[in-house]
Design a protein around this motif. Structure first.
Motif, PDB file in Angstrom:
ATOM      1  N   HIS A 377       0.838  -1.204   0.000  1.00 17.89           N
ATOM      2  CA  HIS A 377       0.000   0.000   0.000  1.00 17.89           C
ATOM      3  C   HIS A 377       0.871   1.252   0.000  1.00 17.89           C
ATOM      4  CE1 HIS A 377      -4.191  -1.456   0.543  1.00 17.89           C
ATOM      5  NE2 HIS A 377      -3.564  -2.533   0.961  1.00 17.89           N
ATOM      6  N   GLU A 378       1.956   1.207   0.766  1.00 14.02           N
ATOM      7  CA  GLU A 378       2.848   2.361   0.800  1.00 14.02           C
ATOM      8  C   GLU A 378       3.515   2.557  -0.558  1.00 14.02           C
ATOM      9  OE1 GLU A 378       5.583   2.154   4.049  1.00 14.02           O
ATOM     10  OE2 GLU A 378       4.005   1.977   5.560  1.00 14.02           O
ATOM     11  N   ILE A 379       3.861   1.461  -1.229  1.00 12.33           N
ATOM     12  CA  ILE A 379       4.415   1.576  -2.575  1.00 12.33           C
ATOM     13  C   ILE A 379       3.385   2.200  -3.513  1.00 12.33           C
ATOM     14  CG2 ILE A 379       5.302   0.320  -4.569  1.00 12.33           C
ATOM     15  CD1 ILE A 379       6.343  -1.814  -2.680  1.00 12.33           C
ATOM     16  N   ALA A 380       2.141   1.719  -3.424  1.00 13.54           N
ATOM     17  CA  ALA A 380       1.085   2.223  -4.302  1.00 13.54           C
ATOM     18  C   ALA A 380       0.878   3.717  -4.108  1.00 13.54           C
ATOM     19  CB  ALA A 380      -0.215   1.466  -4.039  1.00 13.54           C
ATOM     20  N   THR A 381       0.861   4.146  -2.852  1.00 12.28           N
ATOM     21  CA  THR A 381       0.663   5.576  -2.563  1.00 12.28           C
ATOM     22  C   THR A 381       1.809   6.403  -3.126  1.00 12.28           C
ATOM     23  OG1 THR A 381      -0.577   5.057  -0.548  1.00 12.28           O
ATOM     24  CG2 THR A 381       0.387   7.267  -0.708  1.00 12.28           C
ATOM     25  N   ALA A 382       3.041   5.938  -2.914  1.00  9.86           N
ATOM     26  CA  ALA A 382       4.200   6.685  -3.400  1.00  9.86           C
ATOM     27  C   ALA A 382       4.271   6.696  -4.921  1.00  9.86           C
ATOM     28  CB  ALA A 382       5.475   6.076  -2.819  1.00  9.86           C
ATOM     29  N   ALA A 383       3.841   5.603  -5.557  1.00 11.24           N
ATOM     30  CA  ALA A 383       3.946   5.497  -7.016  1.00 11.24           C
ATOM     31  C   ALA A 383       2.915   6.334  -7.749  1.00 11.24           C
ATOM     32  CB  ALA A 383       3.813   4.039  -7.437  1.00 11.24           C
ATOM     33  N   MET A 384       1.874   6.783  -7.055  1.00 13.59           N
ATOM     34  CA  MET A 384       0.812   7.539  -7.728  1.00 13.59           C
ATOM     35  C   MET A 384       1.328   8.787  -8.421  1.00 13.59           C
ATOM     36  SD  MET A 384      -2.132   6.085  -7.680  1.00 13.59           S
ATOM     37  CE  MET A 384      -3.239   7.459  -8.028  1.00 13.59           C
ATOM     38  N   LEU A 385       2.415   9.386  -7.939  1.00 15.94           N
ATOM     39  CA  LEU A 385       2.901  10.625  -8.542  1.00 15.94           C
ATOM     40  C   LEU A 385       3.325  10.427  -9.993  1.00 15.94           C
ATOM     41  CD1 LEU A 385       6.305  11.033  -8.824  1.00 15.94           C
ATOM     42  CD2 LEU A 385       6.097  10.676  -6.378  1.00 15.94           C
ATOM     43  N   PHE A 386       3.607   9.155 -10.380  1.00 16.54           N
ATOM     44  CA  PHE A 386       4.014   8.888 -11.758  1.00 16.54           C
ATOM     45  C   PHE A 386       2.821   8.620 -12.682  1.00 16.54           C
ATOM     46  CE2 PHE A 386       7.777   7.783  -9.284  1.00 16.54           C
ATOM     47  CZ  PHE A 386       8.787   8.403 -10.012  1.00 16.54           C
ATOM     48  N   TYR A 387       1.630   8.503 -12.117  1.00 20.05           N
ATOM     49  CA  TYR A 387       0.482   8.062 -12.923  1.00 20.05           C
ATOM     50  C   TYR A 387      -0.744   8.959 -12.739  1.00 20.05           C
ATOM     51  CZ  TYR A 387       3.529   4.074 -13.337  1.00 20.05           C
ATOM     52  OH  TYR A 387       4.616   3.278 -13.588  1.00 20.05           O
ATOM     53  N   ARG A 388      -0.502  10.226 -12.484  1.00 22.24           N
ATOM     54  CA  ARG A 388      -1.602  11.185 -12.442  1.00 22.24           C
ATOM     55  C   ARG A 388      -1.051  12.545 -12.868  1.00 22.24           C
ATOM     56  NH1 ARG A 388      -2.080  11.037  -5.893  1.00 22.24           N
ATOM     57  NH2 ARG A 388      -0.117  12.109  -5.426  1.00 22.24           N
ATOM     58  N   GLN A 389      -1.932  13.384 -13.337  1.00 20.15           N
ATOM     59  CA  GLN A 389      -1.520  14.720 -13.745  1.00 20.15           C
ATOM     60  C   GLN A 389      -1.163  15.556 -12.519  1.00 20.15           C
ATOM     61  OE1 GLN A 389      -0.981  16.002 -16.868  1.00 20.15           O
ATOM     62  NE2 GLN A 389      -1.247  13.841 -17.466  1.00 20.15           N
ATOM     63  N   PRO A 390      -0.029  16.266 -12.583  1.00 17.96           N
ATOM     64  CA  PRO A 390       0.372  17.060 -11.423  1.00 17.96           C
ATOM     65  C   PRO A 390      -0.562  18.235 -11.181  1.00 17.96           C
ATOM     66  CG  PRO A 390       1.802  17.517 -13.286  1.00 17.96           C
ATOM     67  CD  PRO A 390       0.925  16.374 -13.694  1.00 17.96           C
ATOM     68  N   ALA A 391      -0.822  18.503  -9.931  1.00 15.04           N
ATOM     69  CA  ALA A 391      -1.649  19.655  -9.555  1.00 15.04           C
ATOM     70  C   ALA A 391      -0.985  20.345  -8.366  1.00 15.04           C
ATOM     71  CB  ALA A 391      -3.060  19.202  -9.188  1.00 15.04           C
ATOM     72  N   PRO A 392       0.103  21.076  -8.636  1.00 14.60           N
ATOM     73  CA  PRO A 392       0.858  21.675  -7.536  1.00 14.60           C
ATOM     74  C   PRO A 392       0.037  22.700  -6.769  1.00 14.60           C
ATOM     75  CG  PRO A 392       1.642  22.480  -9.655  1.00 14.60           C
ATOM     76  CD  PRO A 392       0.703  21.365  -9.944  1.00 14.60           C
ATOM     77  N   ASP A 393       0.237  22.722  -5.469  1.00 15.16           N
ATOM     78  CA  ASP A 393      -0.430  23.692  -4.615  1.00 15.16           C
ATOM     79  C   ASP A 393       0.017  25.099  -5.013  1.00 15.16           C
ATOM     80  OD1 ASP A 393      -1.925  24.206  -1.909  1.00 15.16           O
ATOM     81  OD2 ASP A 393      -0.045  25.329  -1.767  1.00 15.16           O
ATOM     82  N   ALA A 394      -0.954  25.985  -5.158  1.00 18.19           N
ATOM     83  CA  ALA A 394      -0.656  27.350  -5.626  1.00 18.19           C
ATOM     84  C   ALA A 394       0.313  28.068  -4.700  1.00 18.19           C
ATOM     85  CB  ALA A 394      -1.949  28.145  -5.761  1.00 18.19           C
ATOM     86  N   ALA A 395       0.151  27.880  -3.397  1.00 19.33           N
ATOM     87  CA  ALA A 395       1.030  28.555  -2.436  1.00 19.33           C
ATOM     88  C   ALA A 395       2.461  28.045  -2.563  1.00 19.33           C
ATOM     89  CB  ALA A 395       0.510  28.333  -1.021  1.00 19.33           C
TER      90      ALA A 395
END
Length: 484
Positions: A377-395
């Motif tokens: 589960h921890e791998i899955a959570t960490a790997a998500m950054l490679f498989y979704r469009q980035p949405a950086p926090d504006a601040a």
């Protein structure tokens, strides 16, 4: 009757070893049951013996097909393959009735017509007198004894004729010598009014017929053992060696229960644990081999003996289990981990379709992330950054890019230009980043932080050169163009 000679605790196999795991299908396979199965399986494997799976399903009100399926599923997940079975007690009713009929003829069992109310009255009378409550033997045949008239409207139970004097003694391979006076036990009911045999009797016949040599089970069965030994002796059967393993406690010292978290074996694959980790961890709950903490099942079977089982309850430690799981995750094949992780990521919304841009190979992403992961589960959570469009926090984008754009935008533009032709490998990317930093007199965080935000949408990632390599040239340039 004289005191019985205790059964030897020797763990050398003088005869072919035959062990059994005999769960009641009234619920899931819990951790204590899984550990018992593991010890019985390993002992059989150590001696090249036979491991038997037997389902004790005579409790018709509580036994369910779903529970049988859950137990078998748990055994399969752990890889504890049985050599014989599964045998089901409900399919052996004719055999039990055959043995009971012979015992009635031989005089080692008898019909008892006392009603449940009468038996309870006997027990209540004994409690009032300060004695141990028990059946008083009203219908027990003895020389010169006149039995009551048989009630016309009552179907009897069958009771085992337990010895009246002497004692039962056995050398428990875990607890040492245990001795119980026969006077402490009354005449056990071995068949109900409808003819259905009871648990303690079925166990005895099964162990006898299946030639079980070693019974390894939880110490909640200690009170059953003297009764079972007496029945086995009445049948002229060879006694197995008994070993009663102390229970597993929670970290608070209390009996393991749902309040301590997952207690069903099949909760653990759902939480991201590997079967080899669970087996290794369970093996160390009540058994040791020097200071060895991690070992393969082949090593465990080679080392396992009954002499090193602990006499004290083991404490379940979730943190230690997570540590063991991390060890096995690091050893695991990345493709296998990808098969476990992908469904979790798809459920979380990961996009594995290439679309207009390629996506990283999941096995390679896992190779990058698994060193620090305790669960899949921890791998899955960490790997998500490679498989979704980035949405950086504006601040964060304001802090690390917009507010310092004059200082870092030229360097980022230079970086993007160099990305067009650099060899797309981690070493080459790392060298190129250092060249950009030197050319613009910047420090690594000044470049790495905005790059992480632009490409992944978050500040915390593995090393930036490794992240860039996995995303690929096309994706990196596409995402940078939105800001430069």
């Amino acid at each position: 009757m004289t005191a019985a000679t205790p059964v030897s605790t020797s763990t050398s196999a003088l005869t072919p070893v035959r062990t059994r795991f005999a769960p009641s299908p009234t619920g899931y396979l819990h951790l204590g049951g899984a550990r018992t199965a593991l010890f019985s399986w390993a002992y059989a494997r150590h001696f090249g013996g036979t491991f038997i799976l037997r389902v004790e399903d005579t409790d018709l009100e509580r036994s369910t097909p779903e529970a049988v399926e859950a137990i078998i599923e748990g055994m399969q997940w752990l890889g504890l393959e049985h050599d014989e079975g599964p045998y089901f007690q409900m399919q052996r009713m004719d055999r039990y009735r055959e043995v009971i009929a012979k015992m009635l003829v031989d005089g080692t069992a008898y019909y008892c017509y006392s009603s449940p109310e009468e038996v309870e009255a006997m027990r209540e009378k004994m409690r009032a007198a300060g004695d141990k409550p028990r059946y008083d033997g009203t219908w027990r045949p003895e020389p010169g004894k006149t039995l009551p008239a048989v009630p016309a409207d009552r179907t009897p139970v069958v009771r085992f004729k337990n010895p009246l004097d002497g004692e039962v003694s056995w050398d428990d391979v875990v607890k040492g010598t245990i001795t119980i006076a026969n006077q402490e036990m009354d005449d056990l009911v071995i068949a109900r009014p409808d003819g259905t045999p009871t648990y303690n009797f079925c166990v005895v016949v099964d162990d006898w017929d299946m030639q079980i040599t070693h019974v390894i089970r939880g110490d909640d069965h200690v009170n059953n053992t003297p009764r079972q030994i007496n029945i086995l002796k009445a049948l002229g059967a060879t006694l197995p060696l008994y070993g009663h393993v102390p229970m597993i406690l929670g970290a608070d010292g209390e009996k393991l229960s749902k309040r301590h978290g997952a207690v069903s074996v099949m909760d653990y694959p759902a939480q991201g644990y590997l079967p080899e980790a669970m087996l290794n961890y369970l093996a160390r709950l009540g058994w040791s081999h020097g200071n060895e903490e991690v070992f393969s099942m082949a090593q465990f079977c080679e080392w396992f003996d009954l002499d090193h089982l602990s006499k004290s309850p083991a404490q379940f430690n979730p943190e230690k289990l997570a540590w063991v799981n991390n060890h096995y995750i690091k050893l695991a094949d990345n493709t296998r981990l990808a098969e476990l992780v992908r469904p979790l990521m798809e459920k979380a919304g990961a996009d594995f379709t290439s679309g207009s841009s390629p996506v990283p190979d999941l096995a390679k992403v896992i190779a990058l992330l698994k060193e620090r992961a305790n669960t899949t589960h921890e791998i899955a959570t960490a790997a998500m950054l490679f498989y979704r469009q980035p949405a950086p926090d504006a601040a964060l984008l304001e802090q690390h890019f917009n507010a310092v754009a004059d200082a870092i935008k030229p360097a980022l533009t230079d970086f993007a230009g160099r990305c067009q032709s650099v060899e797309w490998t981690k070493p080459a990317l790392a060298a190129m980043i250092k060249e950009v930093l030197a050319a613009h007199t910047l420090k690594m965080p000044q470049i790495a932080m905005p790059l992480r935000l632009m490409i992944t949408g978050q500040l915390q990632t593995p090393a930036i050169d490794m992240v860039l390599e996995l995303f690929g040239r096309e994706v990196v340039l596409e995402r940078l163009q939105k800001y430069l």
